[in-house]
Design an enzyme around this catalytic site. Structure first.
Site, mmCIF file in Angstrom:
data_model
loop_
_atom_site.group_PDB
_atom_site.id
_atom_site.type_symbol
_atom_site.label_atom_id
_atom_site.label_comp_id
_atom_site.label_asym_id
_atom_site.label_seq_id
_atom_site.Cartn_x
_atom_site.Cartn_y
_atom_site.Cartn_z
ATOM 1 N N GLY A 145 -28.217 -43.025 -7.729
ATOM 2 C CA GLY A 145 -27.386 -41.907 -6.888
ATOM 3 C C GLY A 145 -26.820 -42.825 -5.895
ATOM 4 O O GLY A 145 -25.938 -42.671 -4.954
ATOM 5 N N ALA A 146 -26.678 -44.336 -6.204
ATOM 6 C CA ALA A 146 -25.873 -44.491 -4.762
ATOM 7 C C ALA A 146 -23.977 -44.746 -4.181
ATOM 8 O O ALA A 146 -23.942 -44.514 -3.333
ATOM 9 C CB ALA A 146 -26.133 -46.348 -5.758
ATOM 10 N N ASP B 193 -26.363 -46.703 -17.718
ATOM 11 C CA ASP B 193 -26.983 -45.322 -18.245
ATOM 12 C C ASP B 193 -28.081 -45.324 -18.439
ATOM 13 O O ASP B 193 -29.272 -45.655 -19.166
ATOM 14 C CB ASP B 193 -26.372 -45.676 -19.637
ATOM 15 C CG ASP B 193 -25.601 -45.165 -20.514
ATOM 16 O OD1 ASP B 193 -26.582 -43.858 -20.518
ATOM 17 O OD2 ASP B 193 -25.579 -44.994 -22.158
ATOM 18 N N LYS C 107 -35.190 -33.825 -3.586
ATOM 19 C CA LYS C 107 -35.666 -32.600 -4.198
ATOM 20 C C LYS C 107 -34.247 -31.394 -5.147
ATOM 21 O O LYS C 107 -33.313 -32.861 -4.751
ATOM 22 C CB LYS C 107 -35.740 -31.109 -2.898
ATOM 23 C CG LYS C 107 -34.460 -31.388 -1.999
ATOM 24 C CD LYS C 107 -34.304 -29.793 -0.998
ATOM 25 C CE LYS C 107 -34.373 -28.760 -1.341
ATOM 26 N NZ LYS C 107 -32.851 -27.919 -1.560
ATOM 27 N N ASP D 91 -39.471 -33.356 0.938
ATOM 28 C CA ASP D 91 -39.020 -32.565 1.600
ATOM 29 C C ASP D 91 -38.686 -33.303 3.563
ATOM 30 O O ASP D 91 -39.158 -33.490 3.559
ATOM 31 C CB ASP D 91 -40.086 -31.645 2.415
ATOM 32 C CG ASP D 91 -39.896 -29.751 2.904
ATOM 33 O OD1 ASP D 91 -38.953 -30.261 3.837
ATOM 34 O OD2 ASP D 91 -40.334 -29.532 2.539
ATOM 35 N N HIS D 92 -37.315 -33.150 3.665
ATOM 36 C CA HIS D 92 -36.409 -33.847 4.796
ATOM 37 C C HIS D 92 -37.363 -32.948 6.180
ATOM 38 O O HIS D 92 -37.126 -33.689 6.922
ATOM 39 C CB HIS D 92 -35.762 -33.915 4.594
ATOM 40 C CG HIS D 92 -34.500 -32.962 4.988
ATOM 41 N ND1 HIS D 92 -34.133 -31.958 4.571
ATOM 42 C CD2 HIS D 92 -33.782 -32.583 5.722
ATOM 43 C CE1 HIS D 92 -33.142 -31.349 4.719
ATOM 44 N NE2 HIS D 92 -32.927 -31.025 5.535
ATOM 45 N N LYS E 120 -38.651 -34.595 10.092
ATOM 46 C CA LYS E 120 -38.096 -34.138 11.783
ATOM 47 C C LYS E 120 -38.712 -34.632 12.792
ATOM 48 O O LYS E 120 -40.178 -34.111 12.348
ATOM 49 C CB LYS E 120 -37.431 -32.524 11.715
ATOM 50 C CG LYS E 120 -36.223 -32.361 10.840
ATOM 51 C CD LYS E 120 -35.927 -30.956 10.485
ATOM 52 C CE LYS E 120 -34.624 -30.515 9.412
ATOM 53 N NZ LYS E 120 -33.040 -31.393 9.774
ATOM 54 N N ASP F 65 -33.965 -23.089 -2.589
ATOM 55 C CA ASP F 65 -33.190 -23.846 -1.931
ATOM 56 C C ASP F 65 -33.963 -24.762 -0.301
ATOM 57 O O ASP F 65 -33.969 -25.029 0.416
ATOM 58 C CB ASP F 65 -31.715 -23.604 -1.612
ATOM 59 C CG ASP F 65 -31.100 -24.585 -0.852
ATOM 60 O OD1 ASP F 65 -31.551 -25.589 -1.316
ATOM 61 O OD2 ASP F 65 -30.392 -23.931 0.220
ATOM 62 N N HIS G 61 -38.869 -26.075 2.682
ATOM 63 C CA HIS G 61 -39.045 -26.119 3.922
ATOM 64 C C HIS G 61 -40.040 -24.902 4.631
ATOM 65 O O HIS G 61 -40.636 -25.758 5.357
ATOM 66 C CB HIS G 61 -37.647 -26.329 4.557
ATOM 67 C CG HIS G 61 -36.192 -27.080 3.357
ATOM 68 N ND1 HIS G 61 -37.246 -28.826 3.165
ATOM 69 C CD2 HIS G 61 -35.284 -27.418 3.316
ATOM 70 C CE1 HIS G 61 -35.875 -29.366 2.291
ATOM 71 N NE2 HIS G 61 -35.054 -28.315 2.391
ATOM 72 N N LYS H 258 -26.068 -22.915 14.446
ATOM 73 C CA LYS H 258 -26.996 -23.504 13.619
ATOM 74 C C LYS H 258 -28.699 -23.772 14.331
ATOM 75 O O LYS H 258 -28.360 -24.023 15.498
ATOM 76 C CB LYS H 258 -26.576 -24.744 13.331
ATOM 77 C CG LYS H 258 -27.527 -26.382 12.798
ATOM 78 C CD LYS H 258 -27.823 -26.598 11.458
ATOM 79 C CE LYS H 258 -28.436 -26.950 10.898
ATOM 80 N NZ LYS H 258 -28.771 -27.253 9.761
#
Ligand code: BG6
Length: 493
Positions: A12-13, A85, A148, A177-178, A182, A235, A240, A345
């Site tokens: 996924g670069a 591929d 995820k 799980d980012h 944190k 999501d 999270h 936010k």
């Protein structure tokens, strides 16, 4: 060894995550001396790029992240590109060969990280092919990093897990799980377990409820296609928010070792009361944003977003109550709430302590409303980072009246919103072989089992979804959920 010598194979670069998070994070590790020169990144995707195209893109990503660019040339020389591929065995053979060449050139002892940052439907296939074609048979260690979503519900998560377990053992798998990367999420444990003044109070005798909010101002942006099949529950809540619940509620681990922390998290997750589809409405409510105004901008409703069904019932907001049926927490609701297109936010945790058994100040006052404010401990996760403790002090001058006093400790985070720092920590942890801040399969398994009956209840329901105006804190039902229990959401300011 704090300078891991590693190859990162990045599936996924050419994608968005690589650009926004991964390249800046790896660069930060490099310029802070954590990587040495013994590392390479092999970027993988379908597009017919070459090394130079990848390097130009990496450079651009770093410039856009506003990082100092002095070492960028040297850094980019560690990047190589392989058009790929995922269904063709020859691609894996070429990858293996390229890895061997580069490992010799860069003196890397066969340590390989496979980072899956692409469409999740290929995760399983790739893992199995990596094994079948011998890529994972290198001399060093091999680790798999999975972004995820880890499945879409319990059966799909199980299927994915079975596939990747054919090729990797549990301790080689790093499920991202980012939120666990944190700064202030990691600080939850420190606040709890390194302070004599909190841990003795951290139970149902002294805490009345805990509120976790993660609100966003952005809408679904370009992700309508994905989000339609996901919604806020899958999501954000399944991963999270639940992870934050676990960190707040687990018992102290006997040591800070991966297995100890994980086993405490899993133990408390097993005590989270399951909610049947019939009970879903008593515990969880959902909403969807309508048009509205945010920061003086008129924004469209969810149903008018790109790639969204004009009659969509997908939730963009969730508010829920979790009960933990163990000795420490019986009777204490953990409220969670998250949504898109909300007023601000912000990710915050509010721990509300119980009222005193007898309040002399209320009794003295004629006006009951000028009475004692409950003690609150607020943990600010983002954009500001810190803690606030709300105590009661004497109001100057007037006899017997109290006012809430705020003890504030905070520092401004580097850029606040979903910063590369979370990824930087997690990538580095993976290189060092520390899986503490990654989700174990048992956590993923149990959390889907908890969430599935709620999503099923919602997808089977004929009721229309509650709407909320963009720029607000969600539908009125979210307030009612707490009012039923005699509580209210504390304002985020
Ligand atoms: C991601 C979700 O996992 O987390 C996104 O898929 C969401 O929809 C994001 O926007 C929020 O992360 P953060 O770090 O900005 O709170």
């Amino acid at each position: 060894n704090h300078n891991p010598k590693t190859s990162i194979v990045l599936f996924g670069a050419t994608g968005d995550l690589a650009k926004r998070k991964l390249y800046p994070s790896i660069y930060n590790l490099y310029i802070t001396g954590k990587l040495s020169e013994q590392f390479v990144v092999i970027g993988i995707a379908r597009r017919p790029w070459d090394d130079q195209t990848l390097r130009d893109n990496v450079r651009k990503a770093i410039e856009e992240a506003h990082l100092p660019t002095d070492n960028i040339e040297q850094f980019c020389n560690h990047f190589f590109y392989l058009p790929f591929d995922v269904t063709d065995t020859k691609s894996y053979q070429r990858l293996n060969q390229r890895l061997q060449e580069l490992e010799t050139e860069f003196h890397i002892p066969g340590n390989r990280i496979y980072y899956m940052a692409m469409a999740p439907e290929f995760f399983g296939t790739i893992a199995i092919q990596l094994k079948n074609e011998g890529v994972t048979q290198s001399d060093g260690w091999n680790r798999l990093v999975i972004e995820k979503p880890f499945g879409h519900d319990l059966p799909s998560a199980q299927k994915l897990n079975n596939e990747i377990r054919e090729a990797f053992t549990e301790d080689q798998i790093y499920r991202i799980d980012h939120y666990l990367g944190k700064e202030m999420v990691q600080n939850i444990e420190v606040i709890r377990f390194a302070n004599a003044i909190f841990e003795p109070l951290w139970n149902n005798r002294h805490i009345s409820n805990i509120q976790i909010t993660s609100s966003e101002v952005l809408g679904v942006e370009d992700r309508g296609g994905y989000y339609e099949t996901s919604g806020a529950l899958r999501d954000m809540v399944q991963n999270h928010l639940l992870q934050m619940v676990l960190l707040l509620s687990m018992d102290p681990p006997i040591r800070l070792a991966t297995d100890e922390v994980r086993s405490e998290k899993i133990k408390v997750l097993r005590a989270v009361r399951s909610i049947s589809s019939e009970e879903a409405d008593d515990y969880f409510i959902r909403g969807q944003y309508d048009a509205g105004t945010i920061q003086d901008h008129q924004v469209p409703g969810y149903r008018s977003e790109k790639n969204v069904n004009p009659e969509s019932k997908t939730e963009t907001f969730v508010s829920g109550k979790l009960m933990i049926d163990n000795h420490r927490w019986a009777g204490v609701p953990f409220y969670v709430r998250t949504g898109k297109r909300m007023a601000q936010k912000s990710t915050k945790i509010v721990v509300q302590f119980k009222d005193l058994p007898l309040n002399v100040y209320t009794q003295k006052n004629e006006k009951q409303d000028s009475s004692i404010h409950p003690n609150l401990l607020v943990i600010h996760i983002q954009p500001d980072e810190g803690i606030t403790l709300i105590l009661n002090g004497k109001k100057i001058g007037l006899l017997g009246e109290t006012i809430p006093v705020k003890l504030d400790y905070s520092h401004t985070s580097v850029d606040g919103v979903n910063t590369p720092e979370a990824y930087e920590r997690l990538i580095y942890d993976c290189m060092l072989g520390d899986a503490t801040n990654f989700a174990h399969w048992d956590e993923v398994n149990l959390s889907w089992a908890l969430i599935d009956p709620i999503s099923e209840a919602w997808s089977d329901s004929n009721k229309d979804i509650a709407k909320y105006e963009a720029g607000t804190m969600g539908p009125i039902e979210s307030e009612r959920l707490l009012e039923k229990d005699g509580f209210k959401w504390w304002p985020l300011e």
